[in-house]
Design a protein around this motif. Structure first.
Motif, PDB file in Angstrom:
ATOM      1  N   VAL A   1      64.113  27.942  58.881  1.00  0.00           N
ATOM      2  CA  VAL A   1      63.035  27.912  57.893  1.00  0.00           C
ATOM      3  C   VAL A   1      62.567  29.331  57.603  1.00  0.00           C
ATOM      4  O   VAL A   1      62.319  29.694  56.443  1.00  0.00           O
ATOM      5  CB  VAL A   1      61.860  27.035  58.385  1.00  0.00           C
ATOM      6  N   GLY A   2      62.472  30.149  58.641  1.00  0.00           N
ATOM      7  CA  GLY A   2      62.071  31.537  58.439  1.00  0.00           C
ATOM      8  C   GLY A   2      63.043  32.282  57.545  1.00  0.00           C
ATOM      9  O   GLY A   2      62.642  33.050  56.669  1.00  0.00           O
TER      10      GLY A   2
ATOM     11  N   SER B   1      64.293  34.508  52.153  1.00  0.00           N
ATOM     12  CA  SER B   1      65.145  34.556  50.967  1.00  0.00           C
ATOM     13  C   SER B   1      64.347  34.370  49.690  1.00  0.00           C
ATOM     14  O   SER B   1      64.817  34.714  48.602  1.00  0.00           O
ATOM     15  CB  SER B   1      66.236  33.481  51.050  1.00  0.00           C
ATOM     16  N   HIS B   2      63.144  33.811  49.828  1.00  0.00           N
ATOM     17  CA  HIS B   2      62.242  33.655  48.678  1.00  0.00           C
ATOM     18  C   HIS B   2      61.154  34.726  48.673  1.00  0.00           C
ATOM     19  O   HIS B   2      60.080  34.525  48.117  1.00  0.00           O
ATOM     20  CB  HIS B   2      61.611  32.262  48.701  1.00  0.00           C
ATOM     21  N   ASP B   3      61.454  35.849  49.334  1.00  0.00           N
ATOM     22  CA  ASP B   3      60.597  37.045  49.310  1.00  0.00           C
ATOM     23  C   ASP B   3      59.314  36.920  50.114  1.00  0.00           C
ATOM     24  O   ASP B   3      58.365  37.686  49.893  1.00  0.00           O
ATOM     25  CB  ASP B   3      60.253  37.455  47.872  1.00  0.00           C
ATOM     26  N   ALA B   4      59.266  36.002  51.065  1.00  0.00           N
ATOM     27  CA  ALA B   4      58.131  35.994  51.984  1.00  0.00           C
ATOM     28  C   ALA B   4      58.215  37.228  52.864  1.00  0.00           C
ATOM     29  O   ALA B   4      59.304  37.640  53.292  1.00  0.00           O
ATOM     30  CB  ALA B   4      58.130  34.730  52.840  1.00  0.00           C
ATOM     31  N   ARG B   5      57.065  37.862  53.116  1.00  0.00           N
ATOM     32  CA  ARG B   5      57.040  39.055  53.952  1.00  0.00           C
ATOM     33  C   ARG B   5      57.216  38.684  55.430  1.00  0.00           C
ATOM     34  O   ARG B   5      56.979  37.532  55.811  1.00  0.00           O
ATOM     35  CB  ARG B   5      55.713  39.793  53.765  1.00  0.00           C
ATOM     36  N   PRO B   6      57.635  39.651  56.269  1.00  0.00           N
ATOM     37  CA  PRO B   6      57.840  39.339  57.695  1.00  0.00           C
ATOM     38  C   PRO B   6      56.628  38.679  58.350  1.00  0.00           C
ATOM     39  O   PRO B   6      56.784  37.732  59.138  1.00  0.00           O
ATOM     40  CB  PRO B   6      58.147  40.712  58.298  1.00  0.00           C
ATOM     41  N   TRP B   7      55.414  39.178  58.053  1.00  0.00           N
ATOM     42  CA  TRP B   7      54.239  38.587  58.690  1.00  0.00           C
ATOM     43  C   TRP B   7      54.044  37.149  58.226  1.00  0.00           C
ATOM     44  O   TRP B   7      53.600  36.291  59.016  1.00  0.00           O
ATOM     45  CB  TRP B   7      52.984  39.419  58.412  1.00  0.00           C
ATOM     46  N   GLN B   8      54.360  36.851  56.971  1.00  0.00           N
ATOM     47  CA  GLN B   8      54.230  35.485  56.471  1.00  0.00           C
ATOM     48  C   GLN B   8      55.220  34.552  57.158  1.00  0.00           C
ATOM     49  O   GLN B   8      54.882  33.408  57.503  1.00  0.00           O
ATOM     50  CB  GLN B   8      54.445  35.463  54.958  1.00  0.00           C
ATOM     51  N   VAL B   9      56.440  35.042  57.351  1.00  0.00           N
ATOM     52  CA  VAL B   9      57.446  34.255  58.054  1.00  0.00           C
ATOM     53  C   VAL B   9      56.980  33.956  59.474  1.00  0.00           C
ATOM     54  O   VAL B   9      57.066  32.816  59.955  1.00  0.00           O
ATOM     55  CB  VAL B   9      58.800  34.994  58.062  1.00  0.00           C
ATOM     56  N   GLU B  10      56.478  34.990  60.157  1.00  0.00           N
ATOM     57  CA  GLU B  10      56.022  34.807  61.535  1.00  0.00           C
ATOM     58  C   GLU B  10      54.900  33.782  61.636  1.00  0.00           C
ATOM     59  O   GLU B  10      54.830  33.010  62.599  1.00  0.00           O
ATOM     60  CB  GLU B  10      55.549  36.149  62.096  1.00  0.00           C
ATOM     61  N   GLU B  11      54.012  33.772  60.672  1.00  0.00           N
ATOM     62  CA  GLU B  11      52.839  32.893  60.744  1.00  0.00           C
ATOM     63  C   GLU B  11      53.093  31.479  60.244  1.00  0.00           C
ATOM     64  O   GLU B  11      52.334  30.562  60.581  1.00  0.00           O
ATOM     65  CB  GLU B  11      51.678  33.501  59.943  1.00  0.00           C
ATOM     66  N   THR B  12      54.133  31.275  59.432  1.00  0.00           N
ATOM     67  CA  THR B  12      54.304  29.954  58.811  1.00  0.00           C
ATOM     68  C   THR B  12      55.589  29.231  59.164  1.00  0.00           C
ATOM     69  O   THR B  12      55.653  28.004  59.026  1.00  0.00           O
ATOM     70  CB  THR B  12      54.239  30.066  57.274  1.00  0.00           C
ATOM     71  N   ALA B  13      56.633  29.933  59.597  1.00  0.00           N
ATOM     72  CA  ALA B  13      57.929  29.276  59.794  1.00  0.00           C
ATOM     73  C   ALA B  13      57.844  28.128  60.789  1.00  0.00           C
ATOM     74  O   ALA B  13      58.386  27.032  60.552  1.00  0.00           O
ATOM     75  CB  ALA B  13      58.974  30.293  60.241  1.00  0.00           C
TER      76      ALA B  13
END
Length: 452
Positions: free
Chosen positions: A370-371, A376-388
């Motif tokens: 999911v991360g 791949s849809h331009d989520a920033r690293p911090w967004q990936v860490e917090e939402t994946a």
């Protein structure tokens, strides 16, 4: 909120607009000799002019003072660019100003966006006046934000307003940086500021005329052809005269003419719903467009298809029930996480990104996959860490057919989860999960859109 203090602005020294090359070079030298970040702002004439060019550029730096440049008179800003390119530029709503600044060759390499920073800090109101009042205790009158900045000469009151827009930004930046640091959000802000700089302009729409307000009342391809032809004629005339399209003939007039399909110039002129400042002075132009639409063999499709897009979420239950379950469950999970972090949910993850990953999830659902999809849809690293992880969990719940209501299960799970908020987040933020849900179609605020 306290009332604006007119004395604060009235006490401001008279402001001069720099128009000559000599004054410009002197200002550049003084700015280069200053210290600290460089506050920058630009004023356009949105709603008045067709172009989105800057009609005034304001710069302030400690130890230098404030400078207001007429970009039409100056033209070449390469000297200023060279003097400040390596410095941090401070904006309020940078995404609004960057395009018109790039047009004149002013391109930052580092920015601090006080509006975006205020969103990340969790401020309830993020307009410049509101943030200045909250952090600096100064109440400004924002009376000229929608003015026609192509006016010449510019009134002195407008110039004072424009100067204050940059003169307070360095102090605002420092205060906001302290707030973000105390909340453990400095890294988040840095990644978001970098994303604003890196964001590519949106490509032009394939069929921009389909954005006409009220198009839903038109029936048949011929009516659409007339609307298309009138929109194109209006756009060409607006560009030729540098007037905002809506100030020539409004959308409602185009739609009314397309629905009526007048058979002659006289019928078009007699149509009471065909209104606008140029509706009669340019009647020949409009009639030629109507006639073209009435006779063309190149009829448009009844539904636009030039730009790939997902169906609206309200249709997902019928068209893709699995995606609907995933999306509704993940939306609750992301909203709860945003509340824990004391962030606007659309800044934690844009609604568009959540819809895309819900519609087309990875084949194997896990935090890592999911991360990767989010990235791949331009989520920033911090967004990936917090939402994946929370999205992956929501997808797993939604995939379990024994669960009748995945939203209820995810809601219960997030309500019982131990507080994982970053340092400085509101301790009761998790209780705000339901209120933080974003309605379908809410504009993406991640770029900062309220302006000054």
């Amino acid at each position: 909120m306290t009332d604006p203090d007119p004395a604060y602005e009235a006490a401001h020294a008279a402001v001069h607009v720099i128009e000559s090359r000599e004054e410009y070079l002197d200002a550049v030298a003084r700015i280069a000799a200053g210290t600290g970040p460089v506050a920058v702002d630009a004023e356009r004439a949105s709603g008045y002019r067709y172009s989105q060019r800057a009609y005034l550029i304001q710069v302030f730096r400690r130890g230098s003072g404030s400078f207001l440049f007429d970009p039409i008179a100056i033209g070449d800003f390469s000297d200023l660019q060279a003097a400040i390119v390596d410095e941090e530029w401070v904006f309020h709503a940078a995404s609004q100003d960057l395009p018109c600044l790039r047009e004149v060759g002013l391109v930052p390499t580092r920015v601090f966006d006080t509006e975006l920073g205020a969103r990340i800090a969790g401020f309830p109101r993020v307009g410049l006046g509101a943030v200045v009042e909250q952090l600096l205790g100064i109440t400004l009158a924002k009376a000229h934000s929608a003015a026609d900045w192509s006016t010449r000469p510019l009134p002195q009151a407008w110039l004072v307003y424009a100067a204050l827009d940059v003169e307070l930004l360095p102090d605002l930046r420092d205060s906001l940086a302290e707030v973000l640091e105390a909340a453990g959000k400095t890294r988040i802000a840095e990644e978001e500021f970098a994303a604003v700089l890196a964001r590519a302009p949106k490509p032009p729409r394939a069929e921009p005329w389909r954005r006409l307000s009220g198009m839903n009342v038109l029936r048949g391809a011929r009516a659409l052809a007339i609307a298309r032809s009138l929109w194109q004629a209006r756009d060409a005339y607006a560009q030729e005269t540098d007037i905002a399209p809506g100030r020539t003939i409004p959308d409602a007039a185009i739609v009314a003419a397309a629905a009526a399909a007048p058979a002659s110039r006289a019928e078009l002129g007699a149509l009471k719903t065909f209104t606008g400042r140029a509706s009669r002075s340019e009647l020949d132009r409009w009639w030629a467009a109507v006639e073209e639409g009435r006779t063309t063999e190149d009829l448009p499709r009844l539904r636009g298809g030039g730009e790939p897009s997902l169906p609206p979420p309200r249709a997902w239950a019928d068209r893709n029930p699995d995606a609907d379950r995933r999306y509704r469950a993940a939306r609750v999970a992301v909203a709860a996480r945003a509340a824990e972090l004391d962030l606007p949910v659309e800044n934690l993850l844009t609604p568009e990104t959540l819809r895309l990953v819900s519609w087309n999830p990875p084949k194997t659902v896990a935090t890592e996959t999911v991360g990767a999809t989010l990235a791949s849809h331009d989520a920033r690293p911090w967004q990936v860490e917090e939402t994946a992880s929370v999205i992956a969990h929501a997808f797993e719940v939604a995939a379990d057919r024994s669960v009748a209501d995945p939203v209820a299960v995810v809601t219960a799970t997030t309500a019982s989860r131990p507080d994982e908020a970053t340092d400085g987040a509101a301790p009761d933020a998790a209780e705000q999960g339901d209120a933080a849900l974003v309605a379908d179609g809410q504009p993406d605020a991640a770029t900062g859109s309220t302006g000054s």
